[in-house]
Write an enzyme that holds these catalytic residues in place. Sequence first.
Site, short mmCIF file in Angstrom:
data_model
loop_
_atom_site.label_atom_id
_atom_site.label_comp_id
_atom_site.label_asym_id
_atom_site.label_seq_id
_atom_site.Cartn_x
_atom_site.Cartn_y
_atom_site.Cartn_z
N HIS A 1 9.11 -10.45 1.76
CA HIS A 1 8.88 -10.39 0.32
C HIS A 1 10.23 -10.20 -0.38
O HIS A 1 10.58 -9.12 -0.85
CB HIS A 1 7.94 -9.24 -0.03
CG HIS A 1 7.47 -9.26 -1.46
ND1 HIS A 1 6.23 -8.85 -1.83
CD2 HIS A 1 8.09 -9.64 -2.60
CE1 HIS A 1 6.10 -8.96 -3.14
NE2 HIS A 1 7.23 -9.43 -3.62
N GLU B 1 11.35 -9.04 -17.20
CA GLU B 1 10.88 -7.71 -16.82
C GLU B 1 12.03 -6.72 -16.97
O GLU B 1 13.14 -6.96 -16.48
CB GLU B 1 10.34 -7.71 -15.39
CG GLU B 1 9.13 -8.63 -15.25
CD GLU B 1 8.54 -8.64 -13.84
OE1 GLU B 1 7.47 -9.26 -13.67
OE2 GLU B 1 9.14 -8.06 -12.93
N GLU C 1 8.02 0.13 -18.43
CA GLU C 1 8.30 -1.24 -18.01
C GLU C 1 7.79 -2.19 -19.08
O GLU C 1 6.68 -2.03 -19.59
CB GLU C 1 7.61 -1.56 -16.68
CG GLU C 1 7.81 -3.00 -16.24
CD GLU C 1 7.09 -3.33 -14.94
OE1 GLU C 1 7.65 -4.10 -14.14
OE2 GLU C 1 5.97 -2.83 -14.74
N ARG D 1 13.13 -2.64 -16.59
CA ARG D 1 12.84 -1.30 -16.07
C ARG D 1 14.09 -0.45 -16.23
O ARG D 1 15.19 -0.97 -16.40
CB ARG D 1 12.43 -1.35 -14.59
CG ARG D 1 11.24 -2.27 -14.30
CD ARG D 1 10.97 -2.35 -12.80
NE ARG D 1 9.90 -3.28 -12.48
CZ ARG D 1 10.07 -4.58 -12.28
NH1 ARG D 1 11.28 -5.11 -12.35
NH2 ARG D 1 9.04 -5.35 -11.99
#
Length: 574
Positions: free
Chosen positions: A108, A444, A298, A446
Amino acid sequence: MTDRSVSNHPSDHPRDTPSWTRRGFLASAAALAAVPILLPADPAAAAEELPDFPSDVALYRSAYRNWVGEITADGLWACAPADPDQVVEVVNWAWRHGWRVRARGSSHGWSPLTITEGTASDAPVLLVDTASHLTGLSLDSGSAVRAGTGVTLEALLTYLEEHGLGVTAAPAPGDLTLGGALAIDAHGTAVAADGEERLPGQTYGSLSNRIVALTAVVWDEGQGAYVLREFSRAEADSAALLTHLGRALVTEVVLRVGANSNLRCVSRVDIPAAELFAAPGGDGRTFASFLEEAGRVEAIWFAFTEFPWLKVWSVAPTKPLTSRRVTTPYNYPFSDNVPTLVADLAGRMVSDAAWYLAPVLGNAQLDVATVGLTATLSADIWGPSKNTLLYIKPTTLRVTANGYAVLTSRDQVQRVVSEFTDFYRERLAVYAAQGKFPVNGTVEIRVTGLDDPADAEVAGARAPLLSALRASDDHPEWDTAVWLDILTLPGTPYAEAFLREIERFLFDGYPLTRVEWSKGWAYTEDAVWEDAEVLESVVPSSFGEAVWGQASGVLDRLDPHGVFGTAFLDRLFR
């Protein structure tokens, strides 16, 4: 609700793409989500190609696929050692026969840290599957856990939860193996909220910063062979192994953990990007305001939309009245399983080169999230930390991702977020005006703290040398990292050129930007992980010549024969 007006101007120069129907698109995603298929080896072929291979270690033929199938290798030899001693047998065999060993967990990841693209099936490369047997878990003390590196994060966090333990933050996918996560300084999203104190055993940095001790396969000059050796966090050599990028093989770790917390996660899609990502100085509902309030934030911003999906976690010992109690992870089924509408659009974009549908896809994903949060009662959930921290399953939409960490001071987070999103939005509009749609996924964002070795609670603990969250010796005021990722479907035209502009903006616009090891970086106009300046100068310089040289030297000394290497790693550490 968002504006649904979109351009119908097709891409000028679509890439050659496979003819995928929606069913084919979903079948491909399912295939990528499956565990590696290991085909038992023909004994005669094994004896001929791998002479004198340890007889007690089963051999297989296996394909390698990274997360999106962009890096592949078919027919490689693979094995699944039953324990660390068998790993040592395999490594010594590889050294004596001129082979290289690559530890494989769940694959992954995006970057070529495990396998370099173009690796032939007859290459002397042996995959060592850690997830089959290196999965032991035990409490090493009241605040530490001993874990095999093949265990998944979901299994680890479940075990901790059963013993009243947990972590501050964790990556969203539960299928990551611990070894893979530690090799690339995996992280979640967390800083201390206003008035919050760090609890014993916890850290706002990377998972690598939790390591108390680790066991690795290293060269022993006295024995003239590779051996297992345990390293304390206080040993100088451990600093290079805490985030080793696949340039070492770690079989077991001891992690510092703390008392588990119940977390509330509130999702909302009602704040415009212009307000959430506004320039600092205003009093609106900004990203930084939520960070101050809760510390765990987030933003997931679908391409060509105006309302990001904002997720805010907060520590909540008791269940708030409006929250839904959750007892298992993965509480956003509309995101974890590709909805029909999204699959149809993505499949058409790939099969028909209809990349101009990117705005339609972005708005469809936002609509699915907006409706899904309400329909599944998941807009306000509460439970043990694992159940809100883990929310990505292998069945989600597979997209490529770039990734960077901008190191800054806490009071500058909103400025970084605002400048980045303004540049992203402006460049995306310029490309769209030319009929080019390089992004069809999400942005995204964070925020984490940096790696403080004191959090490991080991006297003399060393900081991870190659963690993106390593503090700057010259700028102690930089105490925070803003993580920025852009996601898009594999094969999207103009993506590399667009992401190169983003990369250059981050490297040139901020004093210290580091790459996110597992994702995309070092872009040329038409490729990724290929820019020579970034590979050979920018990345090493982001850690400093002394730090990079120390890490490289230790990894070379512990593996002088280059058994744990690839062509890409050879180039990176040259």
